[in-house]
Design a protein around this motif. Structure first.
Motif, short mmCIF file in Angstrom:
data_model
loop_
_atom_site.label_atom_id
_atom_site.label_comp_id
_atom_site.label_asym_id
_atom_site.label_seq_id
_atom_site.Cartn_x
_atom_site.Cartn_y
_atom_site.Cartn_z
N UNK A 1 0.28 -0.30 -13.59
CA UNK A 1 1.28 0.72 -13.92
C UNK A 1 2.66 0.09 -14.10
N UNK A 2 3.06 -0.77 -13.17
CA UNK A 2 4.37 -1.41 -13.26
C UNK A 2 4.45 -2.30 -14.50
N UNK A 3 3.36 -2.95 -14.85
CA UNK A 3 3.32 -3.73 -16.09
C UNK A 3 3.59 -2.84 -17.29
N UNK A 4 3.02 -1.65 -17.29
CA UNK A 4 3.20 -0.72 -18.40
C UNK A 4 4.60 -0.15 -18.49
N UNK A 5 5.34 -0.14 -17.39
CA UNK A 5 6.70 0.38 -17.40
C UNK A 5 7.68 -0.56 -18.11
N UNK A 6 7.34 -1.84 -18.18
CA UNK A 6 8.21 -2.79 -18.85
C UNK A 6 9.56 -2.90 -18.18
N UNK B 1 0.84 -1.20 0.00
CA UNK B 1 0.00 0.00 0.00
C UNK B 1 0.88 1.26 0.00
N UNK B 2 1.91 1.25 0.84
CA UNK B 2 2.79 2.42 0.94
C UNK B 2 3.46 2.71 -0.40
N UNK B 3 3.94 1.67 -1.08
CA UNK B 3 4.59 1.87 -2.37
C UNK B 3 3.59 2.37 -3.41
N UNK B 4 2.37 1.82 -3.37
CA UNK B 4 1.34 2.25 -4.32
C UNK B 4 1.03 3.72 -4.15
N UNK B 5 0.87 4.16 -2.90
CA UNK B 5 0.54 5.56 -2.66
C UNK B 5 1.66 6.49 -3.13
N UNK B 6 2.91 6.14 -2.82
CA UNK B 6 4.02 7.02 -3.22
C UNK B 6 4.20 7.04 -4.73
N UNK B 7 4.00 5.89 -5.39
CA UNK B 7 4.16 5.82 -6.84
C UNK B 7 3.04 6.54 -7.57
N UNK B 8 1.81 6.26 -7.17
CA UNK B 8 0.66 6.82 -7.88
C UNK B 8 0.52 8.31 -7.62
N UNK B 9 0.87 8.75 -6.42
CA UNK B 9 0.78 10.18 -6.11
C UNK B 9 1.70 11.00 -7.01
N UNK B 10 2.80 10.37 -7.46
CA UNK B 10 3.76 11.09 -8.30
C UNK B 10 3.33 11.18 -9.76
N UNK B 11 2.33 10.39 -10.17
CA UNK B 11 1.93 10.40 -11.58
C UNK B 11 0.51 10.93 -11.81
N UNK B 12 -0.30 10.96 -10.77
CA UNK B 12 -1.68 11.46 -10.91
C UNK B 12 -1.66 12.96 -10.59
N UNK B 13 -2.26 13.79 -11.44
CA UNK B 13 -2.25 15.25 -11.23
C UNK B 13 -2.87 15.64 -9.88
N UNK C 1 -5.85 6.96 -17.37
CA UNK C 1 -5.06 7.74 -18.35
C UNK C 1 -3.68 8.12 -17.81
N UNK C 2 -3.45 7.99 -16.50
CA UNK C 2 -2.19 8.41 -15.93
C UNK C 2 -1.20 7.25 -15.73
N UNK C 3 -1.65 6.03 -15.98
CA UNK C 3 -0.80 4.86 -15.79
C UNK C 3 0.13 4.67 -16.98
N UNK C 4 1.31 4.10 -16.73
CA UNK C 4 2.22 3.75 -17.82
C UNK C 4 1.58 2.66 -18.67
N UNK C 5 1.73 2.76 -20.01
CA UNK C 5 1.05 1.83 -20.91
C UNK C 5 1.95 1.23 -21.98
N UNK C 6 3.16 1.74 -22.12
CA UNK C 6 3.98 1.38 -23.28
C UNK C 6 4.26 -0.11 -23.40
N UNK C 7 4.36 -0.82 -22.28
CA UNK C 7 4.70 -2.25 -22.32
C UNK C 7 3.47 -3.15 -22.21
N UNK C 8 2.28 -2.58 -22.23
CA UNK C 8 1.08 -3.41 -22.19
C UNK C 8 0.95 -4.19 -23.50
N UNK C 9 0.36 -5.38 -23.45
CA UNK C 9 0.05 -6.11 -24.69
C UNK C 9 -0.86 -5.27 -25.58
N UNK C 10 -0.79 -5.49 -26.89
CA UNK C 10 -1.53 -4.67 -27.85
C UNK C 10 -3.03 -4.67 -27.58
N UNK C 11 -3.57 -5.84 -27.19
CA UNK C 11 -5.02 -5.90 -27.01
C UNK C 11 -5.49 -5.20 -25.72
#
Length: 352
Positions: free
Chosen positions: A141-146, A105-117, A209-219
């Motif tokens: 989000x971590x999946x999208x970071x690749x 939970x702590x990691x999620x809050x610190x990570x997401x707070x830095x990317x959500x406006x 819309x604020x999550x990393x997406x570049x490494x997500x599968x195409x579908x």
């Protein structure tokens, strides 16, 4: 199931194939199976290295994947080789997963707070979400970071498909009601699936819309992030592990974490559970390890068995199982969250 299918295919093809073509077909099919196993083994070894790269991280050199697992699952954690070195410090400890390599939970809050406006955070405070919801967002989000994610080695051990992630509402049997366990009704699956889509669509609308997406599968890369969040929801549902809300503090309430490698251990009622270190354990005080303050929150599994924690000698081929400790789960709860119903669970059908 792969081995009988392979045998059937060879026998069916035998009247129509020359010996040369039959041999080529056999070798090709064997190569496919070996490649699949090797890919899983390589992913496991990468995960081992990632864990051991963290200070305090440890994975017994004998551990690997058993496919299929002796318990009946398609895959399990077990002893695949004999010990080559003497490791007195970790004599009966099979792995130690530091808090630095857990999704919390702590990691999620610190990570997401830095990317959500900030304006979105003010309108939709992340602190109001429960642990599971935060882990769903973090995992997607971590999946999208690749390759940029420090959890890439862990994520590579997870299936990309929702129906391969372990939860019952998205499993293959859910699409064919005839394959459902007799304790589970079609309405249970339909309700679970509807709920999962409602939750994933809601989170996609709020934060997708604020999550990393570049490494997500195409579908997964549609108009929103709902497919990625559905996958993450299924993964957290089936792999989330109860833990202390404050790492190492067993008096501060219970939360949920994703603990890499630990979540590969299958369930057995007679097995002991995970141990979360407080950082204060000492052998002189009856502990099994001399822990440091920095070990607080570390997840450990020992080669012990049953409620009395008797040390168990392990041989090659033995599976490492743990008791999931879900006494209040009924058959439907087990199936919907974890994709199976253990034999000890009553056959009486529960409400969702």
């Amino acid at each position: 199931s792969s081995r009988p299918a392979l045998i059937r295919l060879i026998h069916l093809g035998r009247p129509r194939l020359s010996m040369h073509r039959h041999t080529d077909t056999f070798l090709l099919l064997c190569s496919i199976l070996v490649a699949q196993v090797s890919a899983a083994d390589r992913a496991f070894e990468a995960l081992r290295k990632a864990i051991e790269h963290i200070p305090g991280g440890y994975v017994d050199e004998r551990l690997g994947l058993l496919s299929p697992a002796p318990c009946g699952a398609a895959r399990g954690l077990g002893i695949v080789r004999k010990k080559r070195t003497s490791d007195i410090e970790n004599d009966d400890v099979l792995f130690k997963i530091p808090i630095e390599y857990q999704l919390t939970r702590q990691l999620a809050l610190s990570t997401l707070t830095s990317i959500v406006p900030p304006d979105v955070l003010q309108r939709l405070p992340l602190e109001e979400l429960d642990d599971a919801a935060l882990l769903v967002l973090l995992l997607a989000h971590e999946k999208g970071l690749g390759k940029k994610s420090k959890f890439k080695a862990y994520i590579d051990t997870l299936s990309d498909s929702v129906d391969g992630s372990g939860c019952g509402w998205a499993s293959e049997s859910a699409s064919d009601f005839r394959k459902l366990p007799r304790q589970v009704e079609p309405e249970d699956v339909e309700a679970g699936l509807a709920y999962a889509h409602r939750v994933s669509n809601g989170m996609a609308s709020d934060y997708g819309e604020y999550l990393a997406k570049s490494a997500w599968p195409k579908d997964w890369k549609g108009e929103d992030a709902s497919q990625a969040l559905l996958w993450a929801l299924c993964t957290v549902s089936s792999r989330g592990t109860a833990a202390n809300q404050t790492p190492g503090d067993d008096e501060g309430g219970t939360g949920i974490r994703l603990v890499p490698l630990a979540d590969m251990a299958n369930h057995d009622l007679l097995s002991a559970g995970f141990i979360e270190l407080s950082g204060t354990e000492r052998v002189t005080d009856g502990g099994f390890v001399d822990a440091k303050d920095s070990d607080a929150g570390t997840f450990v599994i020992r080669a012990v068995w049953g409620a009395d924690w008797k040390t168990k000698a392990l041989d090659v081929g033995d599976e490492i199982t743990v008791g999931y400790n879900l006494p209040y789960y009924g058959a439907v709860d087990w199936y919907m969250s974890l994709g199976f119903i253990p034999p000890e669970v009553s056959e009486q059908k529960d409400e969702l």
